[in-house]
Design a protein around this motif. Structure first.
Motif, PDB file in Angstrom:
ATOM      1  N   PRO A   1       0.819  -1.218   0.000  1.00  0.00           N
ATOM      2  CA  PRO A   1       0.000   0.000   0.000  1.00  0.00           C
ATOM      3  C   PRO A   1       0.854   1.270   0.000  1.00  0.00           C
ATOM      4  O   PRO A   1       0.398   2.326  -0.394  1.00  0.00           O
ATOM      5  CB  PRO A   1      -0.803  -0.085   1.302  1.00  0.00           C
ATOM      6  CG  PRO A   1      -0.669  -1.480   1.765  1.00  0.00           C
ATOM      7  CD  PRO A   1       0.554  -2.059   1.167  1.00  0.00           C
ATOM      8  N   CYS A   2       2.111   1.158   0.437  1.00  0.00           N
ATOM      9  CA  CYS A   2       2.981   2.328   0.479  1.00  0.00           C
ATOM     10  C   CYS A   2       3.682   2.526  -0.863  1.00  0.00           C
ATOM     11  O   CYS A   2       4.649   3.280  -0.951  1.00  0.00           O
ATOM     12  CB  CYS A   2       3.989   2.155   1.601  1.00  0.00           C
ATOM     13  SG  CYS A   2       4.809   0.565   1.549  1.00  0.00           S
ATOM     14  N   SER A   3       3.218   1.827  -1.919  1.00  0.00           N
ATOM     15  CA  SER A   3       3.773   1.931  -3.277  1.00  0.00           C
ATOM     16  C   SER A   3       5.176   1.350  -3.405  1.00  0.00           C
ATOM     17  O   SER A   3       5.999   1.876  -4.148  1.00  0.00           O
ATOM     18  CB  SER A   3       3.795   3.386  -3.770  1.00  0.00           C
ATOM     19  OG  SER A   3       2.569   3.985  -3.542  1.00  0.00           O
ATOM     20  N   HIS A   4       5.465   0.323  -2.636  1.00  0.00           N
ATOM     21  CA  HIS A   4       6.704  -0.426  -2.835  1.00  0.00           C
ATOM     22  C   HIS A   4       6.358  -1.756  -3.483  1.00  0.00           C
ATOM     23  O   HIS A   4       5.322  -2.341  -3.181  1.00  0.00           O
ATOM     24  CB  HIS A   4       7.415  -0.667  -1.498  1.00  0.00           C
ATOM     25  CG  HIS A   4       8.051   0.569  -0.956  1.00  0.00           C
ATOM     26  ND1 HIS A   4       7.932   0.943   0.351  1.00  0.00           N
ATOM     27  CD2 HIS A   4       8.792   1.524  -1.562  1.00  0.00           C
ATOM     28  CE1 HIS A   4       8.583   2.078   0.539  1.00  0.00           C
ATOM     29  NE2 HIS A   4       9.112   2.455  -0.616  1.00  0.00           N
ATOM     30  N   PHE A   5       7.267  -2.203  -4.356  1.00  0.00           N
ATOM     31  CA  PHE A   5       7.018  -3.460  -5.073  1.00  0.00           C
ATOM     32  C   PHE A   5       8.178  -4.405  -4.842  1.00  0.00           C
ATOM     33  O   PHE A   5       9.332  -3.978  -4.786  1.00  0.00           O
ATOM     34  CB  PHE A   5       6.858  -3.180  -6.572  1.00  0.00           C
ATOM     35  CG  PHE A   5       5.725  -2.226  -6.846  1.00  0.00           C
ATOM     36  CD1 PHE A   5       4.434  -2.710  -7.063  1.00  0.00           C
ATOM     37  CD2 PHE A   5       5.932  -0.857  -6.857  1.00  0.00           C
ATOM     38  CE1 PHE A   5       3.387  -1.828  -7.287  1.00  0.00           C
ATOM     39  CE2 PHE A   5       4.894   0.020  -7.073  1.00  0.00           C
ATOM     40  CZ  PHE A   5       3.612  -0.456  -7.291  1.00  0.00           C
TER      41      PHE A   5
ATOM     42  N   GLY B   1       8.657  -0.161   9.313  1.00  0.00           N
ATOM     43  CA  GLY B   1       9.746   0.672   8.818  1.00  0.00           C
ATOM     44  C   GLY B   1       9.825   0.742   7.316  1.00  0.00           C
ATOM     45  O   GLY B   1      10.827   1.150   6.756  1.00  0.00           O
ATOM     46  N   CYS B   2       8.790   0.296   6.621  1.00  0.00           N
ATOM     47  CA  CYS B   2       8.858   0.313   5.171  1.00  0.00           C
ATOM     48  C   CYS B   2       8.299   1.631   4.655  1.00  0.00           C
ATOM     49  O   CYS B   2       7.118   1.905   4.766  1.00  0.00           O
ATOM     50  CB  CYS B   2       8.059  -0.856   4.614  1.00  0.00           C
ATOM     51  SG  CYS B   2       8.228  -1.012   2.845  1.00  0.00           S
ATOM     52  N   THR B   3       9.168   2.484   4.143  1.00  0.00           N
ATOM     53  CA  THR B   3       8.683   3.748   3.587  1.00  0.00           C
ATOM     54  C   THR B   3       9.288   3.920   2.210  1.00  0.00           C
ATOM     55  O   THR B   3      10.389   3.466   1.948  1.00  0.00           O
ATOM     56  CB  THR B   3       9.110   4.940   4.460  1.00  0.00           C
ATOM     57  OG1 THR B   3      10.489   4.785   4.749  1.00  0.00           O
ATOM     58  CG2 THR B   3       8.338   5.008   5.748  1.00  0.00           C
ATOM     59  N   LYS B   4       8.563   4.598   1.408  1.00  0.00           N
ATOM     60  CA  LYS B   4       9.021   4.804   0.028  1.00  0.00           C
ATOM     61  C   LYS B   4      10.217   5.745   0.036  1.00  0.00           C
ATOM     62  O   LYS B   4      10.165   6.818   0.630  1.00  0.00           O
ATOM     63  CB  LYS B   4       7.864   5.428  -0.757  1.00  0.00           C
ATOM     64  CG  LYS B   4       8.192   5.809  -2.179  1.00  0.00           C
ATOM     65  CD  LYS B   4       7.831   4.721  -3.131  1.00  0.00           C
ATOM     66  CE  LYS B   4       8.120   5.128  -4.580  1.00  0.00           C
ATOM     67  NZ  LYS B   4       8.261   3.962  -5.422  1.00  0.00           N
TER      68      LYS B   4
HETATM   69 ZN   LIG Z   1       6.879   0.323   1.532  1.00  0.00          ZN
END
Ligand SMILES: [Zn+2]
Ligand SMILES: [Zn+2]
Length: 316
Positions: A266-270, A310-313
């Motif tokens: 959902p945070c736009s990471h693939f 801790g997953c942020t774009k």
């Molecule tokens: Zn992310």
């Protein structure tokens, strides 16, 4: 020394640090039949060593303490107070000092000496026999140990209730301690005491509990509220539509995500499925690990229901 003690001590004082006081001690010991002038001069010299020359020698301190205890008890407490509260600070031998003061019956000094040695219960028990204010100050000594402080204050409260039979003062002890409550001391009261005398204390205590319960209730409601919010957010995420551009890249290998099976967060990471599993597996153990391995084999991987910590774009 025996002939002209005053002149001898004058001479010693004049020598300043050139003579070692502890080596002189044998000549300073009082004979069995001594006169007070002799004793006074010995004390004068020892005081000079300790208070002027700042001697830390245990033998010198022990002897002065002994002479204070037997001849000048009025100086004893001030001396002990100046030596400090810690067994590491004092220059005399605390166990020797305790024996000397016990034999001479100096209770207040014994209280201090118990406390210095960490024998707080003994200190309070003895203080209660002579001076309740001293007992109170001893009860606050083990500052870092709240349960010990409480135990000591309970001793004082029990003494006030059972020995002094003074309910008013018992209530004062409650307030002064800040640690004990009315229900802690109720068992000490005889059955015939009427409840009138503690009405205020009991009411205050009940109000205190009431307030505490109210606070807990508010905290629980708050926690329930945030759980509900989180649950809603998760279920919203489950159904959130994604628009994925053809050039989105895997965060792990940099190859376009569309090339293989991948996860979109959902945070736009693939992440490619295999890339993500490689990253995640080393951090998993036991059942979680076998579950991921299982999913990998079957390749039926459901959409993740939570965002990894801790997953942020990246800002690029
Ligand atoms: Zn992310
Ligand atoms: Zn990849």
């Amino acid at each position: 020394m025996r002939g002209v003690p005053g002149a001898f001590v004058d001479l010693l004082v004049h020598q300043q640090n050139r003579v070692s006081p502890s080596r002189l001690l044998p000549s300073l010991l009082l004979p069995e039949a001594f006169n007070m002038e002799h004793a006074r001069e010995v004390v004068r010299y020892l005081e000079h060593c300790i208070f002027v020359l700042d001697s830390h020698e245990t033998a010198v301190h022990n002897y002065l303490l002994y002479l204070y205890s037997s001849l000048y008890p009025e100086k004893l407490l001030t001396y002990l107070e100046n030596q400090g509260d810690s067994i590491l600070e004092v220059n005399f031998d605390p166990r020797y000092a305790l024996t000397v003061c016990q034999e001479a019956g100096h209770d207040q000094a014994c209280v201090r000496l118990y406390s210095i040695q960490g024998l707080h219960e003994e200190a309070v028990d003895l203080a209660l026999k002579t001076d309740i204010d001293l007992a109170k100050s001893m009860a606050n000594k083990p500052k870092e140990n709240e349960s010990m402080c409480k135990k000591l204050w309970l001793k004082i409260a029990k003494h006030v209730v059972q020995e002094e039979k003074d309910i008013g003062r018992a209530m004062e002890v409650l307030q002064e301690s800040g640690l004990i409550k009315i229900e802690d001391i109720l068992p000490f009261f005889p059955d015939f005491v009427t409840i009138d005398q503690f009405k205020d204390a009991i009411c205050a205590s009940l109000e205190d509990y009431n307030r505490h319960m109210h606070e807990l209730q508010e905290e629980m409601e708050e926690a329930t509220g945030s759980t509900e919010r989180i649950r809603k957010e998760i279920s919203k995420l489950k159904n959130k539509p994604f628009v994925i551009k053809g050039n989105e890249k895997c965060e792990n290998c940099g190859v376009p995500a569309m090339m293989r099976a991948f996860y979109a967060f959902p945070c736009s990471h693939f992440f490619h499925q295999d890339c993500l599993v490689d990253q995640v597996l080393p951090h998993l153990h036991g059942p979680s690990k076998s579950k991921v391995e299982d999913l990998q084999v079957n390749s039926i991987v459901p959409f993740p229901t939570s965002v990894p910590d801790g997953c942020t774009k990246p800002s690029s």
